[in-house]
Design an enzyme around this catalytic site. Structure first.
Site: not given
Length: 256
Positions: A89, A156
């Site tokens: 995560n 990203y």
């Protein structure tokens, strides 16, 4: 309880989606090991979820380093006897024009997201095999599926696309060992990550403006994502592997 006597590792578990996910696994009976860089935040989260200190452990460290993943596995096995679920995560997000990204900037995304999936998975898989199988669930991103003009984020998005690719590749490679590998791909979720590049006042003004971006009419919450992660990790998803599940309030459905 769906995860009674199971052991779960959640990276990026100190705040936001990771914290809520760890809390939900704990509520469903699991032992949980959480990881993050900030030891103080991590320990506070662990005690907040489990004041007894018996079923939630905090193991801080840089997830881009293989030894951090080794420490996570060691803590889980020594304290709880094995591992059943891994949730990758970790993430960072700071909208930046393509030409403004520096080499160090790009490397930080690859460290946090790509290495932060690769190394924990490598460390955990042998333990999952000992259990006769298990589940890996990765927190991906809608930005790896669909570019968003308002938030330029090439580094990203590229790193998250790597996480999505690892999801599919590991799902095929590990299927014979009964290890399922899936990912969720959220759109705008209201988490503390936005406070890393905006002030509280800016967050309060900007985030509500994205509600209408989602056909369902609102931004996501950490709980929205956590519940999907728990589903993919559970026996209810026993025949699901290699999936990157959009969690976007309908955004990608509209754009296709």
């Amino acid at each position: 309880m769906k995860f009674e006597n199971k052991t779960v590792i959640v990276t990026g578990g100190g705040t936001g989606i990771g914290k809520t996910t760890a809390k939900r696994f704990f509520e469903e009976g699991a032992n949980v090991v959480i990881n993050g860089r900030r030891d103080d935040v991590l320990k506070q989260t662990a005690l907040e979820i489990d004041p007894s200190g018996k079923r939630v452990l905090a193991v801080s460290g840089d997830i881009s380093l293989p030894e951090t993943s080794a420490n996570l596995v060691k803590a889980a096995v020594e304290n709880f006897g094995g591992i059943d679920v891994l949730v990758n995560n970790t993430g960072k997000f700071n909208p930046t024009p393509f030409l403004d990204h520096t080499p160090d900037d790009l490397e930080s995304y690859l460290d946090t997201i790509v290495k932060g999936t690769f190394y924990p998975s490598q460390a955990v898989v042998p333990e999952l095999k000992k259990r006769g199988g298990g589940a890996i669930v990765n927190t991906g991103s809608m930005w790896a599926i669909q570019a968003v003009e308002a938030t330029p984020s090439s580094a990203y998005s590229a790193a998250m696309a790597g996480r999505h690719a690892l999801t599919r590749n590991l799902a095929i490679e590990l299927a014979g060992d009964q290890i399922r590998v899936n990912a969720v791909a959220p759109a705008v979720v209201e988490t503390p990550i936005y406070n890393t590049f905006m002030s509280e006042e800016e967050v309060a003004k900007v985030l509500p403006s994205f509600n209408a971006f989602h056909p369902i009419g609102r931004n996501g919450s950490p709980l929205d994502v956590a519940e999907a992660i728990l589903f993919l990790a559970s026996d209810s998803a026993a025949w699901i592997t290699g999936v990157v599940m959009p969690l976007d309030g309908g955004v990608t459905a509209r754009l296709r």
